[in-house]
Design a protein around this motif. Structure first.
Motif, PDB file in Angstrom:
ATOM      1  N   ALA A  15       0.836  -1.205   0.000  1.00 44.82           N
ATOM      2  CA  ALA A  15       0.000   0.000   0.000  1.00 44.82           C
ATOM      3  C   ALA A  15       0.870   1.254   0.000  1.00 44.82           C
ATOM      4  CB  ALA A  15      -0.937  -0.007   1.201  1.00 44.82           C
ATOM      5  N   LEU A  16       1.933   1.245   0.791  1.00 41.13           N
ATOM      6  CA  LEU A  16       2.847   2.391   0.826  1.00 41.13           C
ATOM      7  C   LEU A  16       3.490   2.596  -0.538  1.00 41.13           C
ATOM      8  CD1 LEU A  16       4.290   4.614   2.423  1.00 41.13           C
ATOM      9  CD2 LEU A  16       5.949   2.881   3.162  1.00 41.13           C
ATOM     10  N   HIS A  17       3.909   1.511  -1.147  1.00 42.85           N
ATOM     11  CA  HIS A  17       4.506   1.574  -2.481  1.00 42.85           C
ATOM     12  C   HIS A  17       3.512   2.142  -3.493  1.00 42.85           C
ATOM     13  CE1 HIS A  17       6.846   0.370  -5.996  1.00 42.85           C
ATOM     14  NE2 HIS A  17       5.751  -0.181  -6.465  1.00 42.85           N
ATOM     15  N   GLU A  18       2.286   1.681  -3.461  1.00 45.98           N
ATOM     16  CA  GLU A  18       1.282   2.139  -4.432  1.00 45.98           C
ATOM     17  C   GLU A  18       0.902   3.602  -4.210  1.00 45.98           C
ATOM     18  OE1 GLU A  18      -0.811   1.973  -7.838  1.00 45.98           O
ATOM     19  OE2 GLU A  18       0.511   0.404  -7.066  1.00 45.98           O
ATOM     20  N   VAL A  19       0.759   4.008  -2.960  1.00 51.35           N
ATOM     21  CA  VAL A  19       0.457   5.417  -2.681  1.00 51.35           C
ATOM     22  C   VAL A  19       1.619   6.286  -3.156  1.00 51.35           C
ATOM     23  CG1 VAL A  19       0.126   7.131  -0.840  1.00 51.35           C
ATOM     24  CG2 VAL A  19      -1.209   4.999  -0.839  1.00 51.35           C
ATOM     25  N   TYR A  20       2.836   5.847  -2.898  1.00 53.84           N
ATOM     26  CA  TYR A  20       3.996   6.586  -3.407  1.00 53.84           C
ATOM     27  C   TYR A  20       3.909   6.735  -4.928  1.00 53.84           C
ATOM     28  CZ  TYR A  20       8.468   7.127  -5.637  1.00 53.84           C
ATOM     29  OH  TYR A  20       9.452   7.534  -6.493  1.00 53.84           O
ATOM     30  N   ASN A  21       3.648   5.634  -5.637  1.00 54.30           N
ATOM     31  CA  ASN A  21       3.560   5.700  -7.102  1.00 54.30           C
ATOM     32  C   ASN A  21       2.498   6.685  -7.553  1.00 54.30           C
ATOM     33  OD1 ASN A  21       5.613   3.922  -7.796  1.00 54.30           O
ATOM     34  ND2 ASN A  21       4.274   2.140  -7.714  1.00 54.30           N
ATOM     35  N   ARG A  22       1.335   6.650  -6.917  1.00 58.30           N
ATOM     36  CA  ARG A  22       0.231   7.547  -7.308  1.00 58.30           C
ATOM     37  C   ARG A  22       0.578   9.005  -7.037  1.00 58.30           C
ATOM     38  NH1 ARG A  22      -3.987   4.607  -9.924  1.00 58.30           N
ATOM     39  NH2 ARG A  22      -3.467   2.453  -9.439  1.00 58.30           N
ATOM     40  N   VAL A  23       1.153   9.289  -5.892  1.00 57.40           N
ATOM     41  CA  VAL A  23       1.520  10.670  -5.555  1.00 57.40           C
ATOM     42  C   VAL A  23       2.663  11.135  -6.445  1.00 57.40           C
ATOM     43  CG1 VAL A  23       2.415  12.192  -3.734  1.00 57.40           C
ATOM     44  CG2 VAL A  23       0.642  10.507  -3.195  1.00 57.40           C
ATOM     45  N   ASP A  24       3.602  10.255  -6.733  1.00 52.95           N
ATOM     46  CA  ASP A  24       4.724  10.615  -7.594  1.00 52.95           C
ATOM     47  C   ASP A  24       4.260  10.996  -8.995  1.00 52.95           C
ATOM     48  OD1 ASP A  24       7.625  10.891  -7.861  1.00 52.95           O
ATOM     49  OD2 ASP A  24       7.471   9.191  -9.233  1.00 52.95           O
ATOM     50  N   GLN A  25       3.142  10.453  -9.433  1.00 54.32           N
ATOM     51  CA  GLN A  25       2.597  10.793 -10.749  1.00 54.32           C
ATOM     52  C   GLN A  25       2.226  12.270 -10.852  1.00 54.32           C
ATOM     53  OE1 GLN A  25      -0.654   8.152 -11.658  1.00 54.32           O
ATOM     54  NE2 GLN A  25       0.644   6.341 -11.582  1.00 54.32           N
ATOM     55  N   LEU A  26       1.983  12.917  -9.715  1.00 52.49           N
ATOM     56  CA  LEU A  26       1.685  14.352  -9.726  1.00 52.49           C
ATOM     57  C   LEU A  26       2.825  15.149 -10.342  1.00 52.49           C
ATOM     58  CD1 LEU A  26       0.244  14.775  -6.114  1.00 52.49           C
ATOM     59  CD2 LEU A  26      -1.062  14.877  -8.246  1.00 52.49           C
TER      60      LEU A  26
END
Length: 137
Positions: free
Chosen positions: A120-131
């Motif tokens: 979950a931490l990895h996926e949230v990081y990926n989603r936020v990094d897309q910003l």
């Protein structure tokens, strides 16, 4: 300035100093996001007694690879938010805001990571990094 004048310093990420600096930075960010002690210990995968010992600075410690990776994700999420937003309310508030974009589905990013699941931490990081690249998180 030429490249010849630039000095490179080797940082030993397996040192007590690097662990302390990373831990302190991650805890500060997590607290700014509104995390309570239980969520912080879950996210960083540190037991409660170690958390307080590490925080006090009275005990030297060396974090393992998983813990350092978790800290890296927290620092990189924070960097992405700082790059995307200019105001502190969004930089620090984004993780506590309801998000209706895919994956979040009306949940707050913080509530997704606070149980401490690495995926979950990895996926949230990926989603936020897309910003950073103009994507949506």
């Amino acid at each position: 300035m030429s490249n010849a004048n630039v000095q490179h310093q080797h940082i030993d990420i397996h040192s007590a100093h690097a662990s302390k600096v990373g831990f302190d930075a991650a805890v500060t960010i997590l607290q700014h996001w509104g995390c309570k002690t239980e969520a912080i210990t879950n996210i960083l995968r540190v037991n409660r007694s170690s958390y307080f010992a590490y925080k006090s600075g009275k005990k030297a410690f060396i974090l393992d690879k998983d813990q350092l990776t978790r800290i890296s994700y927290i620092l990189n999420i924070h960097a992405a938010l700082r790059q995307f937003f200019t105001n502190p309310e969004n930089i620090y508030g984004y993780m506590s805001m309801i998000n209706h974009n895919p994956y979040f589905e009306g949940r707050k990013p913080l509530e997704i990571i606070e149980a401490g699941d690495f995926g979950a931490l990895h996926e949230v990081y990926n989603r936020v990094d897309q910003l950073r690249s103009g994507g949506w998180a």
